[in-house]
Design an enzyme around this catalytic site. Structure first.
Site, short mmCIF file in Angstrom:
data_model
loop_
_atom_site.label_atom_id
_atom_site.label_comp_id
_atom_site.label_asym_id
_atom_site.label_seq_id
_atom_site.Cartn_x
_atom_site.Cartn_y
_atom_site.Cartn_z
N TYR A 1 38.17 -139.75 -38.73
CA TYR A 1 37.20 -140.12 -39.77
C TYR A 1 37.66 -141.35 -40.54
CZ TYR A 1 36.22 -135.32 -38.55
OH TYR A 1 35.97 -134.17 -37.85
N HIS B 1 38.10 -142.70 -49.48
CA HIS B 1 38.44 -144.04 -49.96
C HIS B 1 37.62 -145.02 -49.14
CE1 HIS B 1 41.97 -142.67 -52.16
NE2 HIS B 1 42.40 -142.05 -51.06
N HIS C 1 38.10 -135.84 -50.49
CA HIS C 1 37.88 -137.14 -51.13
C HIS C 1 37.74 -138.21 -50.05
CE1 HIS C 1 42.29 -137.44 -50.61
NE2 HIS C 1 42.19 -138.74 -50.83
#
Length: 176
Positions: A148, A62, A60
């Site tokens: 990342y 954000h 996932h």
């Protein structure tokens, strides 16, 4: 079944949580990080927006975006981004019947979670949450160890110190 409605405010800043469909594929986004970056570039060239903060985790991501004045269409941007990324990957993922009938891939969950940023305190809290997330999930012991993330850009800008977040606790309602 009730119809889902999103709030659209031109020029607003938004926090998003976007999740892959099969969370058991624990490294899909990281294994394809260059493809994901290209998908972001592709969409930004066609529908500009500012990425205020971002973290990409294995299953996932954000991020916070600020849209241009007069523009409220984050949904089209996510649709294009997810589509561009998906079309760049080899087929072979599990696809449920309802997706197959629509010609959809099985890479992403259909929906995403969004939160409109209300003020500077809300903005700061969500940026902190984004950058703390790899530690929260146990991927690294220190925020600075996760490659990342926009955290490194914030350090270069002097907003965070390199050792920021060692004792942080950033539990926000984020759609995870």
């Amino acid at each position: 079944m009730s119809e889902y409605h999103r709030l659209y405010i031109p020029g607003a800043s938004w926090f998003f949580t976007v999740v892959v469909a099969d969370r058991k594929k624990r490294s899909l986004l990281l294994d394809n990080i260059a493809t994901l970056r290209q998908a972001f570039r592709y969409v930004k060239q066609r529908h500009p927006f500012n990425i205020d903060a971002v973290v990409v985790l294995p299953d996932h991501l954000h991020c916070m975006w600020t849209l241009p004045e007069g523009d409220s269409d984050f949904s089209t941007r996510w649709n294009l981004l997810k589509g561009h990324f998906s079309r760049s990957l080899e087929e072979g993922e599990r696809v449920i019947n309802s997706r197959s009938k629509r010609g959809e891939r099985g890479i992403w969950q259909r929906r995403f979670w969004e939160h409109m940023i209300r003020d500077q305190v809300d903005f700061n809290q969500h940026v902190d949450y984004i950058h703390w997330n790899p530690v929260k999930h146990g991927y690294v012991a220190k925020v600075s160890d996760w490659p990342y993330s926009s955290f490194h850009r914030y350090v270069k800008a002097g907003i965070y110190s390199e050792n920021w977040g060692h004792a942080g606790d950033f539990e926000l309602e984020t759609g995870e």
